[in-house]
Motif scaffolding. Structure first.
Motif, PDB file in Angstrom:
ATOM      1  N   ARG A  33       0.839  -1.188   0.000  1.00 34.62           N
ATOM      2  CA  ARG A  33       0.000   0.000   0.000  1.00 34.62           C
ATOM      3  C   ARG A  33       0.876   1.240   0.000  1.00 34.62           C
ATOM      4  O   ARG A  33       1.859   1.299   0.735  1.00 34.62           O
ATOM      5  N   VAL A  34       0.482   2.219  -0.797  1.00 30.11           N
ATOM      6  CA  VAL A  34       1.206   3.493  -0.762  1.00 30.11           C
ATOM      7  C   VAL A  34       0.831   4.208   0.528  1.00 30.11           C
ATOM      8  O   VAL A  34      -0.330   4.215   0.939  1.00 30.11           O
ATOM      9  N   ILE A  35       1.824   4.780   1.157  1.00 27.69           N
ATOM     10  CA  ILE A  35       1.560   5.555   2.371  1.00 27.69           C
ATOM     11  C   ILE A  35       2.208   6.926   2.231  1.00 27.69           C
ATOM     12  O   ILE A  35       3.307   7.049   1.676  1.00 27.69           O
ATOM     13  N   VAL A  43      -4.035   5.358  11.436  1.00 28.65           N
ATOM     14  CA  VAL A  43      -5.085   5.400  12.460  1.00 28.65           C
ATOM     15  C   VAL A  43      -6.043   4.231  12.209  1.00 28.65           C
ATOM     16  O   VAL A  43      -6.475   3.545  13.136  1.00 28.65           O
ATOM     17  N   GLY A 107      -6.722  18.625  11.205  1.00 27.52           N
ATOM     18  CA  GLY A 107      -6.141  18.099  12.442  1.00 27.52           C
ATOM     19  C   GLY A 107      -5.503  19.174  13.295  1.00 27.52           C
ATOM     20  O   GLY A 107      -5.977  20.303  13.371  1.00 27.52           O
ATOM     21  N   VAL A 111      -0.403  16.535  13.130  1.00 29.79           N
ATOM     22  CA  VAL A 111      -0.966  15.835  11.972  1.00 29.79           C
ATOM     23  C   VAL A 111      -0.590  16.584  10.696  1.00 29.79           C
ATOM     24  O   VAL A 111      -0.195  15.988   9.696  1.00 29.79           O
ATOM     25  N   ASN A 120      -4.579  13.194   1.390  1.00 32.60           N
ATOM     26  CA  ASN A 120      -5.941  13.696   1.576  1.00 32.60           C
ATOM     27  C   ASN A 120      -6.772  13.442   0.317  1.00 32.60           C
ATOM     28  O   ASN A 120      -7.913  12.999   0.403  1.00 32.60           O
ATOM     29  N   GLY A 128     -12.723  15.668   2.548  1.00 31.75           N
ATOM     30  CA  GLY A 128     -11.339  15.932   2.934  1.00 31.75           C
ATOM     31  C   GLY A 128     -11.103  17.418   2.723  1.00 31.75           C
ATOM     32  O   GLY A 128     -11.421  17.952   1.659  1.00 31.75           O
ATOM     33  N   ASP A 129     -10.581  18.093   3.733  1.00 28.49           N
ATOM     34  CA  ASP A 129     -10.549  19.551   3.632  1.00 28.49           C
ATOM     35  C   ASP A 129      -9.626  20.050   2.530  1.00 28.49           C
ATOM     36  O   ASP A 129     -10.023  20.885   1.711  1.00 28.49           O
TER      37      ASP A 129
ATOM     38  N   GLU B  44      -4.735  11.276  18.557  1.00 30.35           N
ATOM     39  CA  GLU B  44      -5.696  12.244  19.088  1.00 30.35           C
ATOM     40  C   GLU B  44      -5.141  13.094  20.226  1.00 30.35           C
ATOM     41  O   GLU B  44      -5.399  14.285  20.289  1.00 30.35           O
TER      42      GLU B  44
HETATM   43  C1  LIG Z   1      -6.286  13.712  14.629  1.00 28.07           C
HETATM   44  C2  LIG Z   1      -6.562  13.790  13.159  1.00 28.07           C
HETATM   45  C3  LIG Z   1      -7.296  14.845  12.663  1.00 28.07           C
HETATM   46  C4  LIG Z   1      -7.574  14.936  11.320  1.00 28.07           C
HETATM   47  N1  LIG Z   1      -8.292  15.998  10.888  1.00 28.07           N
HETATM   48  C5  LIG Z   1      -8.590  16.111   9.587  1.00 28.07           C
HETATM   49  C6  LIG Z   1      -9.334  17.225   9.110  1.00 28.07           C
HETATM   50  O1  LIG Z   1      -9.705  18.091   9.889  1.00 28.07           O
HETATM   51  N2  LIG Z   1      -9.627  17.293   7.793  1.00 28.07           N
HETATM   52  C7  LIG Z   1      -9.208  16.341   6.918  1.00 28.07           C
HETATM   53  O2  LIG Z   1      -9.469  16.463   5.745  1.00 28.07           O
HETATM   54  N3  LIG Z   1      -8.497  15.278   7.342  1.00 28.07           N
HETATM   55  C8  LIG Z   1      -8.185  15.131   8.642  1.00 28.07           C
HETATM   56  N4  LIG Z   1      -7.460  14.050   9.072  1.00 28.07           N
HETATM   57  C9  LIG Z   1      -7.095  13.006   8.114  1.00 28.07           C
HETATM   58  C10 LIG Z   1      -5.673  13.080   7.508  1.00 28.07           C
HETATM   59  O3  LIG Z   1      -4.767  13.682   8.358  1.00 28.07           O
HETATM   60  C11 LIG Z   1      -5.632  13.817   6.191  1.00 28.07           C
HETATM   61  O4  LIG Z   1      -6.578  13.280   5.330  1.00 28.07           O
HETATM   62  C12 LIG Z   1      -4.249  13.763   5.558  1.00 28.07           C
HETATM   63  O5  LIG Z   1      -4.181  14.682   4.524  1.00 28.07           O
HETATM   64  C13 LIG Z   1      -3.914  12.405   5.008  1.00 28.07           C
HETATM   65  O6  LIG Z   1      -2.637  12.462   4.427  1.00 28.07           O
HETATM   66  P1  LIG Z   1      -1.532  11.373   4.723  1.00 28.07           P
HETATM   67  O7  LIG Z   1      -0.355  11.724   3.914  1.00 28.07           O
HETATM   68  O8  LIG Z   1      -1.299  11.244   6.157  1.00 28.07           O
HETATM   69  O9  LIG Z   1      -2.291  10.081   4.175  1.00 28.07           O
HETATM   70  P2  LIG Z   1      -2.038   8.555   4.441  1.00 28.07           P
HETATM   71  O10 LIG Z   1      -2.677   8.132   5.694  1.00 28.07           O
HETATM   72  O11 LIG Z   1      -0.615   8.227   4.279  1.00 28.07           O
HETATM   73  O12 LIG Z   1      -2.839   7.956   3.227  1.00 28.07           O
HETATM   74  C14 LIG Z   1      -4.208   8.160   3.064  1.00 28.07           C
HETATM   75  C15 LIG Z   1      -4.680   7.332   1.873  1.00 28.07           C
HETATM   76  O13 LIG Z   1      -4.109   7.798   0.687  1.00 28.07           O
HETATM   77  C16 LIG Z   1      -3.258   6.841   0.075  1.00 28.07           C
HETATM   78  N5  LIG Z   1      -2.085   7.582  -0.368  1.00 28.07           N
HETATM   79  C17 LIG Z   1      -1.321   8.431   0.364  1.00 28.07           C
HETATM   80  N6  LIG Z   1      -0.380   9.006  -0.397  1.00 28.07           N
HETATM   81  C18 LIG Z   1      -0.545   8.489  -1.642  1.00 28.07           C
HETATM   82  C19 LIG Z   1       0.133   8.689  -2.886  1.00 28.07           C
HETATM   83  N7  LIG Z   1       1.142   9.544  -2.989  1.00 28.07           N
HETATM   84  N8  LIG Z   1      -0.295   7.980  -3.935  1.00 28.07           N
HETATM   85  C20 LIG Z   1      -1.337   7.110  -3.843  1.00 28.07           C
HETATM   86  N9  LIG Z   1      -2.011   6.911  -2.714  1.00 28.07           N
HETATM   87  C21 LIG Z   1      -1.617   7.582  -1.634  1.00 28.07           C
HETATM   88  C22 LIG Z   1      -3.021   5.799   1.120  1.00 28.07           C
HETATM   89  O14 LIG Z   1      -2.829   4.533   0.579  1.00 28.07           O
HETATM   90  C23 LIG Z   1      -4.283   5.876   1.933  1.00 28.07           C
HETATM   91  O15 LIG Z   1      -5.284   5.165   1.330  1.00 28.07           O
HETATM   92  C24 LIG Z   1      -7.130  13.937  10.425  1.00 28.07           C
HETATM   93  C25 LIG Z   1      -6.380  12.877  10.910  1.00 28.07           C
HETATM   94  C26 LIG Z   1      -6.092  12.793  12.266  1.00 28.07           C
HETATM   95  C27 LIG Z   1      -5.291  11.659  12.757  1.00 28.07           C
END
Ligand SMILES: Cc1cc2nc3c(=O)[nH]c(=O)nc-3n(C[C@H](O)[C@H](O)[C@H](O)COP(=O)(O)OP(=O)(O)OC[C@H]3O[C@@H](n4cnc5c(N)ncnc54)[C@H](O)[C@@H]3O)c2cc1C
Ligand code: FES
Ligand code: FES
Lengths: 298, 928
Positions: A33-35, A43, A107, A111, A120, A128-129, B44
């Protein structure tokens, strides 16, 4: 019921090139899985909701994709770019204000320091914001797979709640881009939350307007959650274009928005009635703000 | 296993670890840097924050291998060469450390901010701090001290916020940090999960998962066969009593016949790792015959309701509590104005940031048997030999835990020892037994130390909560403003087991008139068993609930009478000479009027208006008052024994140690006990150390509940020290003197007997300045002006911490918190679904201390732990009413409902966030 600590991956890869990442994904044949920052997916993993991942392929270490650049036509954001980087990037604040604002509410700082805009968008939640902000800017994403690389409008990537055309087991969202606001263009974002329970928005909205005097010459709007996928609100844009930068026009836009969606009451989040009221209240406000910014951007 | 290289705290680190590790695990488990704490594993709470390449991240969801090659900084790096970092010093100076479990996270997040700002050459503002710490929770402090501390650390001249108090003595009355704060800011303080005994196993519990069912069979053979599993225990394996309970012994240690709520324990497993234990749980098969569940207190009284405990004579009625005074009918006949309203308060969760953890160590344990080191001088900890079955636990009732564990093990209490570790917050939620007995059972079975750590999710599911109540209350007053009568009926949802329901709801009942002189009173309270999660003690102990109803009615009455809300309260306030609803005549120490005056004066300074508009934002003030008993009262024997030992140190002079088994949850008890002893011995506090809660070394201080510790244990320590001082005066110069003093609080009368039901009461008044966004219905609290009569401020710094923390906790109760269950199944099953107030909810707090000494209290002090958490809710909803004309009858305030009411011109809302049905209509005196 309780967190299942066994929901883990066996390998963690941090490729330095897109090719390497794609090769890894190819080798795992769907079990990797891409992360990105992991703030969504981990989470879920912590809660035992993700059992079938053999390997994580971290897209944030790919050389050259951890920065924001401004080429002739676009502002380009690599998939390793965090929300914190976006919020503090002067070009985005200036030429894509609604994106900076939308990433800024995600977040808390920890975050935002790891979460990415790519994650996002790829996560494809209905609200997603950062996604909503990018939609209003007419954003596009670049998807790399073993068969090649393609750019497509972000709005076309969403298939359903959490479902994306991007195969997150085999493809990488490598870059995102949008056309910077030109003169007489501006954008704004607003989100309504509640202080209890789930950290999910009641409504999240972004708008970008181009104005000429007091005439709206172009508009694009992003909104969610108003359906299974983030909404690129074309009917709203249509009613705005050619109209004036007036409260009546904005209120009309809000009514058009409401005519085109079926708002749901979501348990412990909001009634459909409240959502409608928030759209009626805040869509005009952000439209006015976007127009004001456009005016200032002469 | 793969190689992971990082620079941690300036040193190169190279470890072989599985690639599935999170950074927090590498730090805590592999590198034993336990200064980084874990509160949720959900991203959280923020207490696991560390800096990666200078940026704050939550280490619990940060893959370790993401940090490959990175620079990582943790709390352990902050003090260099023995001197504290500016942030650490400031947290100490400002009393921004209470339980301390959040402190490393707060400090590391703040350091990220300070470093970034100083690199940019910018000053740090309060707004910066609020933005940066948005997701860094602290459940204890209320954040004001944290903000001030960070401002100070950034180089600004911000002194600690200390209200004015009585002239201090040598030690008593001086602002002093809690003695254990130093260890907490450096990361060296050890909470239970920070211990790792050689040979230790990890335990997990099989939970019922259904709210009500008969157990047909429990099949554990597959789990027992799993490699790495050392023991699987069920009810059949219990040598002694299979039940526990703080008041009534009705809670099975391991269920064998029936399960009564989803969190009931059916089996426990000890294994080589937590993963194996978790896997074993999935192999345990329990066959249930599901039974209809009763999940609503009012349904539970009905004759055809399913019975939670079939054997009980009163069905689901746990207790009917009654208060009667005067003649209620004539009281209402005398009233010119009557308000009759029904209110609802939600189930809420303590959300102490340290989930429960117990470690059981078997009798006869020698660390060297498991490759550990044995230190002949060590009396506790990983290097000590353990002669008795020992439990390491952060508990509010160490002796109670000991006795209850002994009963289940079939041992004599003297054969069991409880070592109280630091507690990462309690607030009443760590009074009941949770894992203590289980860890001891598994330790004795396996003859190994066994750690039973709850995940946040398990903690949410298992421990007793604050009671949800429905309160109908009728308040009558004569035209001039004198109260003539109060009649009330309360229903409290006690959940599946008795816990402290009877006591908590008794307090709700006896305090249901508010701190007013009311001649005619009739209150009935029904405590019910249901199949919901049990409810028990929670800061405010029932009074938080009834105060919301009382003070809402009082504001409505004032309006109807055309009286000023403050003046109306003043006219009826308890004073010396007045009589409470239970017939207690107040003889001294009633500082309520002074509290009201102080708050009123502050509120009305600077061109005061009750309400005004700024654009779409409407501002308004609301006021409320409260009171809370100190000590157990109600005829319960209330005592504590303290030991004080004093000796001459050749360099430092006279030194002393106070020993008592009382619990420190971060409220600052050691500082108070040290001051009480120091004052009597005539030495500075620094020369008195305090040892709390090792049942083998410290005499019994009783439960840490009912705001009783400063009073009861404070007196015990004071009187023991006084005797030491007397003996010192006549002893040889080098004598070492040890005295135990058993202190009995003045006798009290049981409810219904009249006379003194309580030894003392604390009083308070609070005014809330709220902002209502008239476009969205969002409510924020801008400012709280408070005055608390605490008898005597023993330590103004820790006292102010209690006040600020209590107020913010009650803001959470009003605006953010609701533990939701759907037909007995918690919807609130992760922390992401339960919001405690963050720094963004914390208002500015202006605090006054009123000191009407109580003669029998130590140096005049009464309890304070719960008082601040009582009136804030109604101060806020009274402000909302003033701003909008909408009366909120259900907590927490729901912006969706509120806005609908504002727009439709409705005058009240009765649905709160999470409520699915309107408040039921109830009859006074109960349903027939
Ligand atoms: C406490 C908390 C509060 C949050 N509040 C908000 C909020 O207010 N608003 C909001 O919109 N979100 C919120 N989030 C969710 C999250 O933080 C966001 O959506 C964030 O942008 C996800 O990005 P990430 O890089 O961490 O994604 P990841 O967790 O790494 O990935 C999310 C998904 O996208 C895929 N993915 C990631 N990068 C790629 C890539 N380059 N190519 C293909 N697939 C990919 C992953 O496989 C997974 O399915 C919150 C999360 C937490 C823990
Ligand atoms: S955020 Fe990591 S433990 Fe809570
Ligand atoms: S001191 Fe912050 S949670 Fe206890």
């Amino acid at each position: 019921m309780t967190a299942n600590p066994t929901s883990r991956w066996s390998s963690y890869h941090k490729p330095e090139t897109v090719e390497e990442a794609l090769e890894l994904l190819h080798d795992y044949d769907g079990s990797a899985r891409v992360i990105g920052g992991g703030t969504d997916i981990l989470v879920e993993a912590r809660r035992g909701l993700r059992r079938s991942i053999d390997a994580m392929v971290d897209a944030t270490g790919i050389a050259g994709l951890d920065t924001i650049s401004h080429d002739q036509d676009y502002i380009v954001i690599g998939c390793g770019v965090t929300h914190t980087q976006i919020v503090s990037d002067e070009r985005i604040v200036r030429y894509g204000a609604c994106l900076a604002e939308s990433c800024g509410v995600i977040g808390g700082p920890q975050v935002r320091n790891t979460g990415t805009l790519a994650g996002n968008v790829a996560h494809a939640l209905p609200a997603g914001d950062g996604t909503i902000g990018l939609l209003a800017l007419g954003g596009e994403v670049e998807i790399a797979s073993t068969t090649g690389t393609r750019w497509m409008p972000a709005k076309d990537t969403f298939v359903g709640p959490g479902k994306s055309v991007i195969d997150r087991h085999r493809e990488v969202l490598t870059r995102l881009r949008f056309k910077p606001a030109g003169t007489q263009e501006g954008s704004a974002f607003h989100r309504v939350m509640r202080p209890q329970g789930l950290c999910l928005p009641i409504i999240s909205m972004a708008a970008r307007l181009a104005v000429d005097g007091d005439t709206i010459t172009a508009a694009s709007i992003g909104m969610g959650p108003v359906g299974p996928v983030p909404w690129f609100a074309e009917p709203v844009a249509t009613v705005l274009v050619g109209g004036t930068t007036s409260t009546e026009q904005y209120e009309k836009a809000a009514e058009v928005a409401l005519d085109n969606v079926t708002l749901r009451s979501s348990k412990y989040r909001a009634t459909s009635e409240y959502r409608a009221t928030m759209i009626r209240t805040y869509l005009p406000i952000i439209l006015a703000r976007a127009a004001e910014r456009a005016g200032a951007n002469q | 296993m793969s190689r992971l290289k990082m620079t941690i705290n300036g040193a190169a680190v190279d470890v072989e670890v599985p690639e599935s590790r999170y950074l927090s695990e590498v730090l805590r488990e592999d590198l034993r840097l336990t200064g980084t704490k874990i509160g949720c594993n959900e991203a959280e709470c923020g207490i696991c924050t560390v800096l990666v390449n200078g940026t704050p991240v939550v280490s619990c969801v940060f893959p370790a291998f993401k940090a490959q090659g990175a620079t990582v900084e943790t709390i352990e790096n902050l003090s260099q060469d023995g001197s504290l970092h500016a942030l650490q010093q400031a947290f100490l100076d400002h009393g921004a450390v209470q339980c301390g479990i959040c402190t490393p996270g707060l400090i590391m997040t703040a350091k990220g901010l300070l470093d970034r700002k100083s690199a940019a050459g910018e000053p740090v503002t309060e707004d910066d701090i609020r933005a940066s710490l948005k997701d860094s929770y602290c459940r204890c402090t209320g954040y004001q001290s944290v903000i001030n501390a960070i401002l100070q650390a950034s180089g600004q001249d911000v002194p600690p916020y200390l209200p004015e108090t009585q002239e201090p003595g040598l030690a008593v009355g001086k602002a002093q940090p809690n003695p254990n704060a130093l260890a907490k800011i450096t990361g060296s303080a050890r909470f239970t999960d920070d211990y790792k005994f050689p040979g230790m196993l990890y335990a997990r519990t099989k939970r019922a998962g259904v709210p009500h069912a008969r157990i047909r069979s429990i099949e554990t053979s597959a789990a027992r066969k799993l490699e790495g599993v050392h023991a699987v225990l069920t009810h059949e394996d219990i040598p002694g009593r299979n039940a526990h309970g703080v008041v009534s012994i009705d809670w099975p240690v391991l269920c064998g016949v029936k399960v009564r709520y989803v969190g009931d324990a059916v089996a426990i497993v000890a294994a080589d790792s937590e993963e194996i234990a978790a896997a074993a749980l999935e192999l345990i098969q329990v066959d249930y015959e599901e039974l209809p569940a009763v999940t609503d207190a009012i349904e539970a009284v009905k004759p055809d309701a399913p019975l939670v405990h079939e054997e009980r004579p009163d069905g689901n009625l746990l207790k009917h509590i009654k208060v009667k005074k005067g003649d209620i009918d004539s009281g209402f006949a005398d009233a010119d104005v009557i308000i009759d309203q029904t209110y609802r308060t939600p189930t809420t969760e303590h959300l102490f940031l340290e989930p429960e953890c117990s470690i059981g160590v078997p009798a006869g344990y020698v660390p060297t048997d498991f490759g550990g080191r044995c230190d002949a001088l060590a009396v506790r900890g990983e290097t000590a030999k353990h002669d008795k079955t020992t439990i390491y636990v952060g508990s509010q009732i160490p002796y109670g835990d000991r006795d209850q564990t002994a009963a289940t093990l079939g041992k004599d209490p003297e054969e069991v020892r409880v070592v109280a570790t630091l507690m990462g917050g309690g607030f009443g939620g760590k009074e009941d037994i949770v894992g203590q007995i289980h860890s001891a059972l598994l330790a004795e079975t396996t003859q190994r130390p066994v750690k039973m750590l709850y995940s946040r999710q398990e903690s949410l599911l298992v421990h007793p909560k604050r009671h949800a109540t429905i309160i109908r209350i009728r308040t009558g007053a004569a035209r001039g403003g004198k109260l003539t009568a109060v009649e009330a009926t309360l229903y409290g949802d006690g959940g599946a087991y008795a816990s402290l329901s009877e006591k908590v709801l008794t307090r709700a009942t006896t305090h249901a008139t508010g701190p007013y002189d009311v001649p005619n009173v009739k209150v009935d309270c029904f405590a019910l068993y249901t199949n919901n999660v049990p409810c028990g003690a929670f800061r405010g102990f029932g009074v938080t609930q009834s105060c919301f109803a009382v003070e809402s009615n009082m504001d409505m009455l004032a309006e109807k009478l055309g009286l000023d809300a403050v003046e109306f309260r003043r006219m009826n306030a308890l004073d010396v000479g007045s009589e409470t609803s239970t017939g207690q005549v107040m003889r001294e120490s009633v500082g309520l009027n002074e509290c009201i005056d102080k708050v009123d004066h502050d509120m009305r300074s600077d061109d005061f208006r009750w309400t005004w508009d700024e654009g779409h934002r409407r501002f308004a003030w609301g006021v409320a008052v409260g009171y809370k008993n100190t000590g157990l009262g109600g005829g319960a024997p209330d005592k504590a024994t303290a030991e004080v030992e004093a000796w001459q140190d050749p360099d430092k002079g006279l030194m002393a140690e106070v020993r008592i088994s009382s619990a420190e949850m971060g409220q600052g008890l050691p500082a108070v006990l040290a001051a009480c002893a120091a004052e009597e011995l005539g030495i500075p506090t620094e020369r008195v150390s305090v040892l709390l809660g090792d049942t083998d070394f410290c005499p019994d201080g009783g439960p840490t509940t009912a705001s009783r510790q400063s009073y009861v244990s404070g007196n015990a320590a004071r009187l023991a020290a006084k005797e030491v001082a007397r003996q010192l005066a006549i002893a040889e110069p080098a004598a070492r003197i040890k005295v135990q003093h058993e202190y009995w609080a003045p006798k009290t009368k049981p409810l219904g007997a009249g006379g003194d039901m309580h030894v003392a009461f604390g009083f308070c008044a609070q005014a809330a300045l709220c902002e209502i966004d008239m476009r969205s219905g969002e409510v924020t609290v801008q400012k709280i002006v408070a005055a608390h009569d605490v008898g005597r401020a023993l330590n103004p710094l820790t006292l102010e911490g209690q006040i600020e923390g209590g107020i913010v906790m009650c803001i959470g109760y009003t605006l953010t918190e609701h533990y939701i269950q759907e037909d007995g199944v918690p919807w609130t099953n992760v922390m992401a679904r339960y919001k405690a107030p963050s720094i963004t909810h914390a208002p500015k707090i202006v605090s006054h201390i009123v000191e009407h000494n109580t003669a029998a209290g130590p140096f005049g002090a009464k309890g304070v732990g719960e008082l601040p958490s009582i009136p804030t809710s109604s101060a806020i909803t009274n402000a909302i009413y003033r701003a909008t004309g909408v009366r909120v009858r259900s907590l927490p305030v729901d912006q969706d409902e509120l806005l609908r009411a504002i727009r439709s011109g409705a005058t009240e809302v009765e649905l709160a966030w999470g409520d699915v049905k309107p408040i039921p209509v109830i009859n006074f005196g109960g349903e027939q």
